[in-house]
Design an enzyme around this catalytic site. Structure first.
Site, PDB file in Angstrom:
ATOM      1  N   ALA A   9      56.173  50.352  21.760  1.00 56.81           N
ATOM      2  CA  ALA A   9      55.487  51.642  21.751  1.00 56.81           C
ATOM      3  C   ALA A   9      54.046  51.440  21.350  1.00 56.81           C
ATOM      4  O   ALA A   9      53.608  50.337  21.017  1.00 56.81           O
ATOM      5  CB  ALA A   9      56.166  52.583  20.768  1.00 56.81           C
ATOM      6  N   MET A  11      50.949  52.984  18.601  1.00 53.38           N
ATOM      7  CA  MET A  11      50.956  53.342  17.182  1.00 53.38           C
ATOM      8  C   MET A  11      51.510  54.750  16.985  1.00 53.38           C
ATOM      9  O   MET A  11      51.298  55.636  17.812  1.00 53.38           O
ATOM     10  CB  MET A  11      49.528  53.323  16.623  1.00 53.38           C
ATOM     11  CG  MET A  11      48.909  51.947  16.491  1.00 53.38           C
ATOM     12  SD  MET A  11      49.662  50.928  15.236  1.00 53.38           S
ATOM     13  CE  MET A  11      49.106  51.757  13.751  1.00 53.38           C
ATOM     14  N   GLU A  88      57.648  45.735  13.097  1.00 55.21           N
ATOM     15  CA  GLU A  88      56.364  45.043  13.299  1.00 55.21           C
ATOM     16  C   GLU A  88      56.564  43.741  14.074  1.00 55.21           C
ATOM     17  O   GLU A  88      55.939  42.708  13.796  1.00 55.21           O
ATOM     18  CB  GLU A  88      55.674  44.765  11.954  1.00 55.21           C
ATOM     19  CG  GLU A  88      55.509  45.978  11.058  1.00 55.21           C
ATOM     20  CD  GLU A  88      54.491  46.986  11.582  1.00 55.21           C
ATOM     21  OE1 GLU A  88      53.840  46.716  12.611  1.00 55.21           O
ATOM     22  OE2 GLU A  88      54.365  48.057  10.953  1.00 55.21           O
TER      23      GLU A  88
END
Ligand code: ZN
Length: 194
Positions: A9, A11, A88
């Protein structure tokens, strides 16, 4: 057969929220999970995955030298893991993505990796590039540009909100230093700056 999933995706699309929900679904059924997050991300407390809507869970930190598969195997021996979740994931090295693929293939533990597709210049992160190449399943978590189109790009802005076109790939200044935009408005913002 266990799969490697890449949930990608821009942010602020809700990656961490999605991860924590998936984790909850496993644990609600009495299954053990293991969570990883990048040590470079110090927006939240160390070793914690936190979502912007208030959920959080403890996680094992990884940096570029961490053997995630060995960490997961050590845990798996004590408590069989139903799933490994990585937040992350753009910060994984290609070799670490290979380790995670092997964890799914050889040990049979599903791996759910969540990360950004591209950096503030529109280039793939190393971890994301490898995940796009190797994952059994690619799932886009969608978010919206200010114009209503799908936001696929991440514009970095300075403290005054001005677009930034140069700098280190992994500089993290918090969610407010990035704006998720569609490609058209991402390009327009960088061109207006030039
Ligand atoms: Zn737009």
């Amino acid at each position: 057969m266990a799969k490697l999933y890449f949930y990608y995706a821009s942010m602020n699309a809700g990656k961490s929220t999605n991860l924590l929900q998936a984790d909850f679904n496993y644990r609600e059924r009495g299954m053990a999970t293991m969570l990883f997050t990048a040590a470079v991300d110090d927006r939240f407390a160390a070793g914690t995955i936190a979502s912007r809507i208030g959920l959080s869970a403890p996680a094992t930190m990884f940096d570029s030298g961490t053997d995630l598969a060995a960490c997961a195997l050590a845990r798996h021996v004590e408590t069989p893991l139903a799933c490994v979740l990585v937040d992350e994931a753009q910060f994984l090295t290609a070799a670490q993505v290979d380790q995670l693929a092997a964890l799914a293939d050889r040990v049979g533990i599903p791996v759910l990796a969540y990360g950004l597709r591209t950096d503030f210049r529109g280039a793939l992160f190393e971890g994301s590039a490898r995940l796009l190449a190797l994952a059994d399943s690619l799932v886009e978590i969608k978010s919206v540009c200010e114009c209503g189109r799908k936001a696929t790009m991440n514009l970095r802005v300075d403290a005054e909100g001005r677009p930034v076109a140069e700098g280190r790939q992994t500089e993290i200044g918090g969610n407010d230093r990035y704006v998720a935009l569609c490609r058209r408005h991402f390009s327009a913002a960088l061109q207006a700056k030039a």
